[in-house]
Structures are given as structure tokens and as C-alpha cells.
Scaffold this active site. Structure first.
Site, mmCIF file in Angstrom:
data_model
loop_
_atom_site.group_PDB
_atom_site.id
_atom_site.type_symbol
_atom_site.label_atom_id
_atom_site.label_comp_id
_atom_site.label_asym_id
_atom_site.label_seq_id
_atom_site.Cartn_x
_atom_site.Cartn_y
_atom_site.Cartn_z
ATOM 1 N N PRO A 1 0.801 -1.235 0.000
ATOM 2 C CA PRO A 1 0.000 0.000 0.000
ATOM 3 C C PRO A 1 0.829 1.277 0.000
ATOM 4 O O PRO A 1 0.501 2.229 -0.706
ATOM 5 C CB PRO A 1 -0.837 -0.138 1.279
ATOM 6 C CG PRO A 1 -1.029 -1.620 1.423
ATOM 7 C CD PRO A 1 0.274 -2.213 0.973
ATOM 8 N N GLU A 2 1.904 1.355 0.812
ATOM 9 C CA GLU A 2 2.767 2.532 0.815
ATOM 10 C C GLU A 2 4.221 2.121 1.007
ATOM 11 O O GLU A 2 4.508 1.119 1.679
ATOM 12 C CB GLU A 2 2.393 3.538 1.922
ATOM 13 C CG GLU A 2 1.206 4.409 1.601
ATOM 14 C CD GLU A 2 -0.103 3.815 2.081
ATOM 15 O OE1 GLU A 2 -1.161 4.400 1.797
ATOM 16 O OE2 GLU A 2 -0.062 2.767 2.753
ATOM 17 N N THR A 3 5.103 2.907 0.418
ATOM 18 C CA THR A 3 6.548 2.752 0.624
ATOM 19 C C THR A 3 7.104 4.093 1.068
ATOM 20 O O THR A 3 6.770 5.137 0.500
ATOM 21 C CB THR A 3 7.241 2.297 -0.673
ATOM 22 O OG1 THR A 3 6.738 1.007 -1.059
ATOM 23 C CG2 THR A 3 8.751 2.201 -0.467
ATOM 24 N N HIS B 1 1.150 3.876 8.865
ATOM 25 C CA HIS B 1 1.730 2.542 9.061
ATOM 26 C C HIS B 1 3.144 2.462 8.507
ATOM 27 O O HIS B 1 4.003 1.766 9.050
ATOM 28 C CB HIS B 1 0.807 1.453 8.487
ATOM 29 C CG HIS B 1 0.974 1.172 7.031
ATOM 30 N ND1 HIS B 1 0.327 1.883 6.050
ATOM 31 C CD2 HIS B 1 1.718 0.244 6.384
ATOM 32 C CE1 HIS B 1 0.656 1.402 4.867
ATOM 33 N NE2 HIS B 1 1.496 0.410 5.036
ATOM 34 N N ILE C 1 -5.362 2.529 -3.666
ATOM 35 C CA ILE C 1 -5.493 1.519 -2.613
ATOM 36 C C ILE C 1 -6.982 1.222 -2.418
ATOM 37 O O ILE C 1 -7.653 1.897 -1.639
ATOM 38 C CB ILE C 1 -4.879 2.008 -1.286
ATOM 39 C CG1 ILE C 1 -3.462 2.527 -1.496
ATOM 40 C CG2 ILE C 1 -4.865 0.880 -0.255
ATOM 41 C CD1 ILE C 1 -2.888 3.222 -0.294
#
Length: 290
Positions: free
Chosen positions: A44-46, A73, A216
Site C-alpha cells: 500500500p505505501e513505501t 503505518h 489503494i
């Protein structure tokens, strides 16, 4: 070649919680390269660390499709990796597009256990009553299942989301969202997505988060939205208080088979939110090079 870690945040169990990519040596990467790496990792995220100066680290966050201002997160995931690599400094601060985010580290038996982040001040925008039916329809339920005793609003402690209260966790679990409609609503109201929630106890809530506008469809466990939700509920006098403090627990990810928990501590001056602290555990799933 660039090194990365894949970390599950808001859990201590591999395969649970929310996956984030962590790249510590992102200083030499262009915007296009960061976006390409985030897309290849497919989580979902980096988060990319682009500069470190003593206790201050400048970071950027990317979903598989675009850069976003902040991600809870991924911040927790980064904190754990810094601590495990011996790079943690007391009083650590992340410079993000929403401003500085202060981090704290909780240890257990001498080992890093939980990362806490101080989120941005709570901001809330009310929604006209006519939005209830449209939001319920976008989530795939009747507006009769919307909880009338809890706030429905647009709120942020870093990223703007629409918060929709539902009667119970069973309703939240059974949602069949219309992603095209949620994307349209998100664009219209200038938010990241729609966050559905329901009470499980006086201070715990079951949630799901849908953010198709930023690539997402469903975010497994969301720190930024959990912070805004608990802060909004504390300000409204809904959470139990102990002096000038309130704590809320958000459970999320069960519908995707990746359960996680987010703890949110709120400091209050009357009904005004003075501080929002979001805490979570994390575990490194694997490391690699691309």
C-alpha cells in the site's frame, strides 16, 4: 541496485497488519525512480528516507500510483527498521509533507516493541445531512445502518478522510463498496478515502478504509485515519476519559485476513485535542534489493 525492507505494521505477527516498504537510502533516487520502486513493491505505501541529519530524517511516501503527504503505518514500519539497525535516536523527528512528526520508541525486555508517532493537530469539517444516503450507497448498505449516535464527518490528523459510523462490526465486515463512487466522492470532497467504523466497546472500534483515489482499494490497517477517528471521538466526548487523557483502540484488517491493532492516545484541554499519539508494533517480513 537499491535495498529495501518489507515490514508488516500494527502487528507482531508476520503476514498480518499492513505491509509497507522501507527504503533507507533514497537520497539519490528521482521522483520517477521512487514511484517505480513503490509500484514494483506493490504494497500500500513505501517510505523513502531522502536525508538524515542527527535526529531529523526527511522522508517521502508513495503508493503504487502516486506520492502522498503522510502515511501512518509506513512511519511505524520505518521506526522499527531504524531501531533494529541501530539508527534510532531519542527525540527522532520525521520531516514530511504535512510537517514534522515526532517519534518515540517503546521497548520491551530491551528490544524495540512499539513505535509511537505524534500526529498533526485534529481538523474536522462537518458534512451536510444529505451526504448520509450517498455515502451509505457508496459502501453498499442502506442508510438505516448508519449509526446516528456517532459523528459522520471529514477529519484529518495528517490525511483527510470521510468517517462513516455504522451500527456494528458485522455491518462493517459485510460492506461491498462501489469503488468508482468512492473515488468520485473522494475527489469531490478533497479526501484520501472513506473510513467506515463501528463501536465494539466504549473505547474500541472496528474499521475498514477504502482509498481507490490513491491506488489503494482497501487499506488493511491505517494509522493516520485511526488517529483522526479517535481524536474526533475524544473531542466529541464519546470516549471514556482519565483526567485529561483518552485512549482508543482500532481493530482493522480482519476482512482481508490481515488483522492489526492501532492504539491512539489523546491529550485534551476540555474538549480541545492537544495531542494525538498513535502507536503500533511492527515486524520485518523480508529484505531485498531491486
Amino acid at each position: 541496485m537499491i535495498s529495501y525492507c518489507q515490514v508488516s505494521a500494527f502487528t507482531s505477527t508476520p503476514g498480518h497488519g499492513n505491509a509497507a516498504g522501507v527504503v533507507l537510502d533514497g537520497a539519490s533516487l528521482s521522483d520517477t525512480q521512487m514511484q517505480g520502486l513503490a509500484a514494483r513493491l506493490g504494497v500500500p505505501e513505501t517510505v523513502f528516507v531522502v536525508n538524515v541529519d542527527e535526529r531529523v530524517a526527511r522522508v517521502r511516501y508513495f503508493t503504487p500510483t502516486q506520492e502522498i503527504e503522510f502515511c501512518g503505518h509506513a512511519t511505524v514500519a520505518l521506526g522499527l527498521v531504524l531501531a533494529q539497525r541501530g539508527l534510532w535516536r531519542d527525540g527522532m523527528v520525521l520531516e514530511t509533507l504535512v510537517g514534522p512528526i515526532e517519534l518515540d520508541l517503546e521497548r520491551e525486555a530491551g528490544a524495540p516493541h512499539r513505535v509511537w508517532m505524534r500526529q498533526r493537530p485534529l481538523e474536522v469539517r462537518t458534512l451536510p445531512s444529505g451526504w448520509r444516503s450517498r455515502l451509505a450507497g457508496a459502501l453498499g448498505v442502506s442508510d438505516r445502518l448508519v449509526h446516528r449516535g456517532l459523528p459522520m464527518a471529514v477529519a484529518s490528523t495528517g490525511l483527510w478522510s470521510i468517517f462513516v459510523p455504522l451500527l456494528d462490526a458485522f455491518v462493517v465486515d459485510a460492506l461491498e463498496p462501489n469503488f468508482a463512487e468512492i473515488e468520485s466522492i473522494s475527489r469531490e470532497l478533497g479526501v484520501t478515502g472513506v473510513h467506515a467504523y463501528a463501536p465494539m466497546s466504549p473505547d474500541s472500534f472496528y474499521t475498514r478504509d477504502f482509498s481507490p483515489l490513491v491506488g489503494i482499494p482497501e487499506d488493511p490497517v491505517t494509522g493516520s485515519s485511526s488517529g483522526a477517528l479517535v481524536a474526533m471521538l475524544a473531542s466529541a466526548g464519546i470516549l471514556p476519559r482519565r483526567g485529561g487523557m483518552a485512549r482508543g483502540l482500532c481493530r482493522q484488517g480482519h476482512a482481508l485476513g490481515t488483522p492489526g491493532e492501532v492504539i491512539v492516545d489523546i491529550a485534551l484541554d476540555g474538549d480541545a485535542v492537544r495531542e494525538v499519539r498513535v502507536g503500533g508494533c511492527a515486524v520485518v517480513e523480508h529484505e531485498g534489493r531491486l
